[in-house]
Design a protein around this motif. Sequence first.
Motif, PDB file in Angstrom:
ATOM      1  N   GLY A   1      47.502 -42.169  -0.077  1.00 50.39           N
ATOM      2  CA  GLY A   1      46.564 -41.663  -1.088  1.00 50.39           C
ATOM      3  C   GLY A   1      45.163 -42.212  -0.931  1.00 50.39           C
ATOM      4  O   GLY A   1      44.690 -42.925  -1.806  1.00 50.39           O
ATOM      5  N   VAL A   2      44.498 -41.895   0.192  1.00 51.19           N
ATOM      6  CA  VAL A   2      43.126 -42.377   0.360  1.00 51.19           C
ATOM      7  C   VAL A   2      42.134 -41.222   0.131  1.00 51.19           C
ATOM      8  O   VAL A   2      42.412 -40.081   0.450  1.00 51.19           O
ATOM      9  N   SER A   3      41.001 -41.575  -0.442  1.00 53.87           N
ATOM     10  CA  SER A   3      39.936 -40.604  -0.717  1.00 53.87           C
ATOM     11  C   SER A   3      38.625 -41.172  -0.204  1.00 53.87           C
ATOM     12  O   SER A   3      38.345 -42.361  -0.422  1.00 53.87           O
ATOM     13  N   PHE A   4      37.850 -40.350   0.488  1.00 53.44           N
ATOM     14  CA  PHE A   4      36.513 -40.770   0.899  1.00 53.44           C
ATOM     15  C   PHE A   4      35.687 -39.541   1.246  1.00 53.44           C
ATOM     16  O   PHE A   4      36.219 -38.440   1.370  1.00 53.44           O
ATOM     17  N   ALA A   5      34.392 -39.764   1.379  1.00 50.26           N
ATOM     18  CA  ALA A   5      33.497 -38.663   1.743  1.00 50.26           C
ATOM     19  C   ALA A   5      32.440 -39.209   2.697  1.00 50.26           C
ATOM     20  O   ALA A   5      32.078 -40.385   2.627  1.00 50.26           O
ATOM     21  N   ILE A   6      31.976 -38.364   3.603  1.00 56.78           N
ATOM     22  CA  ILE A   6      30.876 -38.742   4.503  1.00 56.78           C
ATOM     23  C   ILE A   6      29.817 -37.657   4.434  1.00 56.78           C
ATOM     24  O   ILE A   6      30.121 -36.469   4.612  1.00 56.78           O
ATOM     25  N   GLU A   7      28.602 -38.074   4.156  1.00 63.38           N
ATOM     26  CA  GLU A   7      27.468 -37.136   4.143  1.00 63.38           C
ATOM     27  C   GLU A   7      27.002 -36.906   5.584  1.00 63.38           C
ATOM     28  O   GLU A   7      27.233 -37.754   6.453  1.00 63.38           O
ATOM     29  N   ALA A   8      26.284 -35.825   5.796  1.00 58.50           N
ATOM     30  CA  ALA A   8      25.669 -35.590   7.104  1.00 58.50           C
ATOM     31  C   ALA A   8      24.760 -36.771   7.434  1.00 58.50           C
ATOM     32  O   ALA A   8      24.039 -37.264   6.561  1.00 58.50           O
ATOM     33  N   GLY A   9      24.839 -37.250   8.656  1.00 61.36           N
ATOM     34  CA  GLY A   9      23.955 -38.337   9.092  1.00 61.36           C
ATOM     35  C   GLY A   9      24.388 -39.720   8.631  1.00 61.36           C
ATOM     36  O   GLY A   9      23.694 -40.699   8.891  1.00 61.36           O
ATOM     37  N   GLN A  10      25.546 -39.814   7.980  1.00 59.19           N
ATOM     38  CA  GLN A  10      26.004 -41.118   7.480  1.00 59.19           C
ATOM     39  C   GLN A  10      27.122 -41.655   8.381  1.00 59.19           C
ATOM     40  O   GLN A  10      27.806 -40.886   9.057  1.00 59.19           O
TER      41      GLN A  10
ATOM     42  N   ALA B   1      28.765 -32.982  23.778  1.00 59.04           N
ATOM     43  CA  ALA B   1      28.560 -31.752  24.559  1.00 59.04           C
ATOM     44  C   ALA B   1      28.417 -30.506  23.692  1.00 59.04           C
ATOM     45  O   ALA B   1      27.619 -29.619  23.993  1.00 59.04           O
ATOM     46  N   LEU B   2      29.204 -30.421  22.612  1.00 64.57           N
ATOM     47  CA  LEU B   2      29.195 -29.190  21.809  1.00 64.57           C
ATOM     48  C   LEU B   2      28.318 -29.308  20.563  1.00 64.57           C
ATOM     49  O   LEU B   2      28.471 -28.524  19.627  1.00 64.57           O
ATOM     50  N   ASP B   3      27.414 -30.296  20.557  1.00 64.76           N
ATOM     51  CA  ASP B   3      26.545 -30.529  19.393  1.00 64.76           C
ATOM     52  C   ASP B   3      27.362 -30.661  18.108  1.00 64.76           C
ATOM     53  O   ASP B   3      27.187 -29.866  17.161  1.00 64.76           O
ATOM     54  N   PRO B   4      28.284 -31.627  18.057  1.00 62.88           N
ATOM     55  CA  PRO B   4      29.144 -31.740  16.872  1.00 62.88           C
ATOM     56  C   PRO B   4      28.353 -32.214  15.659  1.00 62.88           C
ATOM     57  O   PRO B   4      27.256 -32.765  15.790  1.00 62.88           O
ATOM     58  N   ARG B   5      28.943 -32.015  14.484  1.00 61.68           N
ATOM     59  CA  ARG B   5      28.309 -32.511  13.256  1.00 61.68           C
ATOM     60  C   ARG B   5      28.963 -33.813  12.812  1.00 61.68           C
ATOM     61  O   ARG B   5      28.416 -34.539  12.009  1.00 61.68           O
ATOM     62  N   LEU B   6      30.187 -34.056  13.318  1.00 64.15           N
ATOM     63  CA  LEU B   6      30.904 -35.291  12.977  1.00 64.15           C
ATOM     64  C   LEU B   6      31.574 -35.826  14.240  1.00 64.15           C
ATOM     65  O   LEU B   6      32.176 -35.055  14.994  1.00 64.15           O
TER      66      LEU B   6
ATOM     67  N   ILE C   1      23.982 -36.803  13.263  1.00 65.02           N
ATOM     68  CA  ILE C   1      25.439 -36.622  13.260  1.00 65.02           C
ATOM     69  C   ILE C   1      26.069 -37.612  12.279  1.00 65.02           C
ATOM     70  O   ILE C   1      25.593 -38.743  12.140  1.00 65.02           O
ATOM     71  N   ALA C   2      27.137 -37.192  11.614  1.00 67.03           N
ATOM     72  CA  ALA C   2      27.922 -38.135  10.805  1.00 67.03           C
ATOM     73  C   ALA C   2      28.948 -38.791  11.731  1.00 67.03           C
ATOM     74  O   ALA C   2      29.444 -38.151  12.664  1.00 67.03           O
ATOM     75  N   ILE C   3      29.241 -40.058  11.486  1.00 66.88           N
ATOM     76  CA  ILE C   3      30.212 -40.758  12.345  1.00 66.88           C
ATOM     77  C   ILE C   3      31.237 -41.467  11.468  1.00 66.88           C
ATOM     78  O   ILE C   3      30.874 -42.147  10.506  1.00 66.88           O
ATOM     79  N   LEU C   4      32.503 -41.290  11.826  1.00 68.01           N
ATOM     80  CA  LEU C   4      33.581 -42.059  11.201  1.00 68.01           C
ATOM     81  C   LEU C   4      34.074 -43.044  12.253  1.00 68.01           C
ATOM     82  O   LEU C   4      34.571 -42.627  13.302  1.00 68.01           O
TER      83      LEU C   4
END
Length: 325
Positions: free
Chosen positions: A36-45, A171-176, A207-210
């Motif tokens: 039960g984990v919850s989180f969010a990542i904004e663009a560029g975070q 290579a594919l210009d990812p967003r995350l 890019i957002a990075i996890l």
Amino acid sequence: MSALLEVEDLVIRYPAMGRMRAALTRQPREFDAVAGVSFAIEAGQTLGLVGESGSGKSTVARTLMGLKRADAGRIRFDGRDITDASAADYTRLRREIAMMWQDPTGSLSPRLTVGSLVTEPLRIHGKQADMNAEAKRLLEMVGLPEHFAGRFPHQLSGGQARRVGVARALALDPRLIIADEPTAGLDMSVQAEVLNLLAEMQGRLGIAILVITHNLNVVRHITDRMAIMYLGRFVEVGPTERIFRAPCHPYTEALLSANPEPDPDAARTRITLPGEMPSPRNRPAGCEFHTRCPRAKTLCKQNAPRCEAHTGGHEFTCHFPICGK
Ligand code: SF4
């Protein structure tokens, strides 16, 4: 503005034993590796998922990449619910969500040249492009000279292999980008190079990075926010620098105490936790950290603490936090 990636109450289970044995022993057939984990990542975070081996952090990454199904909860990417996305949906999603695997050299096919490796995602996704020009562009982005395109993975150092991994991810210009232990197996100076490269790419491309890691130096170097996992749950989440300066959860404090501080005045006394992390197949009652917690009291063995909000988007799960309530 909604977050780029939103994960809500994610539960991921693994089989514990066969049906017959479960019936005979009256034990559950499955256990919650992620509970039960919850989180969010904004663009560029950049968000860091931190925890010991077996804490569930890599299982979260595998599920986000569609390699493992969520058993409960929701995953949304750019507003789209991708929890039950099919294999075909995930093939499309991999244009937007790229993965950097843990083993920098082992994750590169030994028979392909660097040029083919960095442009492989373009070919897989049917992109029409001048592959030589693309290889040159991608190698340049990660600071490798053009002539590296003709090399094979065994001719690369660990740091160079990691740069090739970053180029493939871009290579594919990812967003995350999901980066699993991005500095594993690299020596300290190369680690810093790779982290600077990721930070630069993020700043330049938004890019957002996890980041999935047990390495606190990586987290401090590169993340805006961090989440500390124990037995498949978050015990503390918040802005990285704030948690480093004033952790609330005793587990976080113990992890940080084992990490060398650059500033000798800020160095903490090392806290050695007794025993090992329990198995998620057999979770302790009450607070699941009580078997190892130096601050545990009777209440901790009886009642599981709720998630408490501190100030500044800092949350923790503890009856007797270090930072006070
Ligand atoms: Fe330790 Fe109790 Fe806090 Fe759990 S609730 S972390 S056992 S002080």
